[in-house]
Scaffold this motif. Structure first.
Motif, PDB file in Angstrom:
ATOM      1  N   ILE A  95      28.936  28.428 -42.273  1.00  0.00           N
ATOM      2  CA  ILE A  95      30.187  28.239 -42.492  1.00  0.00           C
ATOM      3  C   ILE A  95      30.395  27.088 -43.604  1.00  0.00           C
ATOM      4  N   PRO A 115      30.596  33.578 -44.035  1.00  0.00           N
ATOM      5  CA  PRO A 115      30.955  34.326 -43.001  1.00  0.00           C
ATOM      6  C   PRO A 115      31.486  35.805 -43.391  1.00  0.00           C
TER       7      PRO A 115
ATOM      8  N   ALA B 346      36.573  35.102 -41.859  1.00  0.00           N
ATOM      9  CA  ALA B 346      36.960  33.938 -42.880  1.00  0.00           C
ATOM     10  C   ALA B 346      37.970  34.648 -44.120  1.00  0.00           C
ATOM     11  N   GLN B 347      37.617  35.844 -44.218  1.00  0.00           N
ATOM     12  CA  GLN B 347      38.415  36.961 -44.823  1.00  0.00           C
ATOM     13  C   GLN B 347      39.631  37.251 -44.509  1.00  0.00           C
ATOM     14  N   ALA B 379      37.468  30.337 -38.516  1.00  0.00           N
ATOM     15  CA  ALA B 379      36.251  30.799 -39.052  1.00  0.00           C
ATOM     16  C   ALA B 379      35.802  29.846 -40.015  1.00  0.00           C
ATOM     17  N   TRP B 380      36.407  28.887 -40.522  1.00  0.00           N
ATOM     18  CA  TRP B 380      36.314  28.241 -41.570  1.00  0.00           C
ATOM     19  C   TRP B 380      36.075  26.546 -40.929  1.00  0.00           C
ATOM     20  N   VAL B 475      36.829  42.828 -43.827  1.00  0.00           N
ATOM     21  CA  VAL B 475      35.370  42.461 -44.133  1.00  0.00           C
ATOM     22  C   VAL B 475      34.729  43.639 -44.577  1.00  0.00           C
TER      23      VAL B 475
END
Lengths: 134, 559
Positions: A95, A115, B346-347, B379-380, B475
């Motif tokens: 991350i 990720p 994350a996307q 996710a970040w 993704v």
């Protein structure tokens, strides 16, 4: 000369124990024919650098999810450089927000896998950057 | 013991479609499929369990209402542990939060309560989880990053300042040093005037899943299990409404397990704890009512719902038949649910709001007692206030607008859900047999059995995603180049400086001799069979730090 395989150290620094990513990457690199040494959990930068030297690896893959990358990754690179391993390919996975990537690359990180990256991309990248000796 | 369904082949062989179903298959379906073939030759759940085209009465030939379902609040609780479920009381909306300094997190907790959250849940940073003070060399770079830094009673007092501890329940995600952090909470609560007989909350305190999945362990299994046993016994006597353990499948799933593995390993961990505590002499009926569970909610709606229903049914039978308990409260599998962090991408991060909504719906349709919904940015990083608010609003919309709370177990009787519940149960019991054969869960962990099962499942899933057999929107499909950044919460090194200054002051100002005496008391108790909780409480009262207490037990042979 005996067949030489690319040797990769997969390293898990810091206090975090989430090793799903590190272990998947390690297995994928092995499946791709590389020799993989996995450090296990909670390795200090010193332990990782020592392992890289002792195992004489071509590449070091650092897995880090905890947000401590700006502290830990530059230190690993410093130690690798100090022991003469400037040529070792260093990649980071985990991350890592976009805004930290430039600074990490300045310290010598070749690539950062965020990720969602696929294991195939990682395999391809290592193969493209580590010259397999004849 | 009720008869379990047989193997899949047996079930298939037993499946006797009705005359009309057979006729439909031959005369209507077959010609249709000739003209319009299905999109895939095989359909499976996220965990790769085959799913049939259609479920009918024929799939429930071996189904018995009283045995497999029963009325709500009745053994084996498949339909829920309460008679009226959410018509009586909604689930507790408990958002997991913690970052930076205790001051930062205190502000976030108060904010969430103002926004209508109904329970608290505290995330600690990695040094705290590993029993290191903020000023330990190994803590460098990690202080306040993944949760809040708490090194002493002083930090806990700041963290809990002004929170109504007798009326709101607090869950704490802490495992290896759970006894120490719980003691710190208890003393802070006491200093606020809260009565231990009235306060309620949960310490995660589930060390087995740390060895299996999350890997934040300090001590070897046996001394770790002793700390767990001591807290369960202390809790049963002194803090009667506390859940001293939350036996967790969440992290097992995050490590890449299937739904069945999550269920089986979690409940088998539960059996292990019951066996260890009962060996210390306390009756199972006395402590088991306070055991609680914690499951993941992933994307596959029906697979998850079946998992929760099967969990209640299996645990009820285990407690009644394996342990012979007679207290109905000991039969109830009460659980918290968190939506799946590992499903967040994350996307295209806004897609995570939709994933989280589906997952939260699964938890509610599965009868959860409390719920955390993840934020779109996780996710970040840890969530911003805005993202955390939206996550809470997701639960509020489900609770107050969707209508799914109006009836108990809305999916009860669905051919598909009941069949899937039966199959999930059967597959979990298969794992129980394999783990029993290995000599129990501690032995199985030492042999690496659950770890390998999970790693294999995680690797298979990753490969399936890369081969596009499993899809992740944004993704590996529907990918865009749009990388517009979202606002992220940044925690910088000023947190560590602030914590270190406070620690230095604490070490200067506290009564050093009292600290030493209390730590000696803990060391002595560790060498005996005495319950460690009273000694730990004494250390906390003297303002011994978390690291100092853990160091006493880190010494080889100390416990």
């Amino acid at each position: 000369m005996a067949e030489h395989h690319i040797r990769v150290l997969v390293a898990k620094p810091g206090l975090d124990g989430h090793d799903r990513g590190a272990k998947i990457v390690a297995r994928a690199l092995r499946d791709a024919g590389m020799e993989v040494i996995y450090t296990g959990l909670r390795q200090t930068p010193e332990q990782i650098a020592a392992a890289a030297l002792q195992e004489d690896v071509d590449a070091v893959g650092i897995s880090i999810l905890s947000g401590a990358h700006n502290t830990i990754v530059p230190r690993i690179l410093e130690l690798l450089h100090a022991q003469g391993q400037q040529d070792v390919l260093v990649i980071v996975g985990g991350i890592i927000p976009d805004q930290d990537i430039v600074a990490l690359k300045k310290t010598g990180v070749a690539e950062v896998f965020q990720p969602g990256a696929s294991t195939e991309e990682i395999v391809k990248f290592i193969r493209s950057r580590v010259k397999e000796p004849a | 013991m009720p008869k379990n369904p047989g193997t899949e082949a047996e079930t298939e062989a037993l499946r006797k479609p009705s005359e009309s179903e057979r006729e439909w298959q031959e005369k209507t379906l077959a010609p249709w499929l000739q003209k319009f073939p299905e999109r895939q030759s095989e359909f499976t759940t996220l965990s790769d369990v085959p799913v049939n085209r259609l479920y009918t009465q024929a799939d429930l030939a071996d189904f018995d209402y009283a045995r497999d379902l029963a009325d709500p609040g009745q053994f084996p609780f498949t339909r829920g542990i309460h008679k009226t479920m959410y018509r009586g009381r909604l689930w507790t909306m408990r958002q997991f939060s913690g970052f930076g300094t205790p001051e930062d997190t205190n502000r976030r907790l108060r904010y969430l309560l103002e926004q209508g959250q109904t329970g608290l849940s505290i995330a600690f940073d990695l040094p705290t989880l590993m029993g290191y003070d903020s000023d330990h060399p190994l803590a460098e770079g990690e202080v306040g990053k993944c949760g809040v830094a708490v090194s002493s009673l002083a930090d806990m007092e700041t963290l809990l300042a002004g929170l109504p501890l007798e009326s709101v329940t607090t869950s704490m995600t802490i495992n290896s040093p759970a006894a120490m952090i719980w003691a710190t909470y208890l003393v802070a609560a006491e200093k606020q005037g809260a009565d231990w007989k009235k306060i309620s909350g949960t310490t995660q305190n589930d060390i087995l899943k740390e060895y299996i999945a999350q890997k934040e362990y300090i001590f070897p299994p046996a001394p770790s299990m002793r700390l767990v046993v001591d807290t369960i016994i202390f809790g049963a006597r002194e803090v009667p409404h506390w859940n001293p353990i939350s036996i967790s499948g969440y992290h097992i799933r995050e490590a890449g397990s299937t739904a069945v593995q999550e269920l089986a390993f979690t409940l088998r961990d539960g059996i292990e704890y019951v066996e260890w505590v009962s060996r210390s002499g306390m009756s199972v009926d006395e402590f088991a009512p306070r055991l609680s569970f914690f499951f993941n909610a992933h994307n596959d709606l029906f697979e998850e719902i079946a998992k929760y229903r099967a969990a209640r049914k299996i645990w009820a039978r285990v407690m009644k038949e394996r342990f012979g308990t007679t207290n109905p409260r000991a039969w109830m599998c009460r659980f918290h649910t968190q939506t799946a962090g590992c499903s967040l991408t994350a996307q295209q991060p806004y897609n995570n709001v939709i994933r989280t909504t589906i997952q939260a719906l699964a938890a509610v349709l599965g009868g959860t007692q409390s719920l955390h919904t993840n934020s779109l940015d996780e996710a970040w990083a840890l969530p911003t206030e805005q993202a955390a608010t939206l996550a809470l609003r997701t639960q509020q919309v489900l609770a107050h607008e969707s209508g799914v709370t109006n009836t108990v177990d809305p999916l009860g009787g669905s051919y598909f859900v009941e069949r899937l519940t039966l199959e999930t149960e059967r597959a979990a019991l298969d794992y129980f047999r394999r783990i029993d054969a290995l000599g129990g869960m501690v032995a199985a962990i030492e042999k690496g059995f659950p770890q390998k099962e999970i790693h294999d499942a995680a690797y298979a899933y990753q490969k399936a995603v890369e081969r596009k057999e499993k899809f992740i929107v944004g993704v590996n499909d529907f990918v865009t180049d749009d990388k517009r950044p979202i606002e992220l919460l940044v925690i910088d090194e000023s947190v560590a400086r602030h914590q270190n200054e406070k620690l230095a002051k604490l070490r200067r100002e506290r009564d050093g001799r009292r600290v030493e005496r209390s730590l000696e008391g803990l060391a002595n108790a560790a060498r005996s069979d005495a319950n460690l909780m009273p000694r730990i409480l004494e250390c906390v009262r003297a303002y011994a730090t978390l690291g100092e207490m853990c160091d006493v037990l880190r010494v080889p042979g100390a416990s």
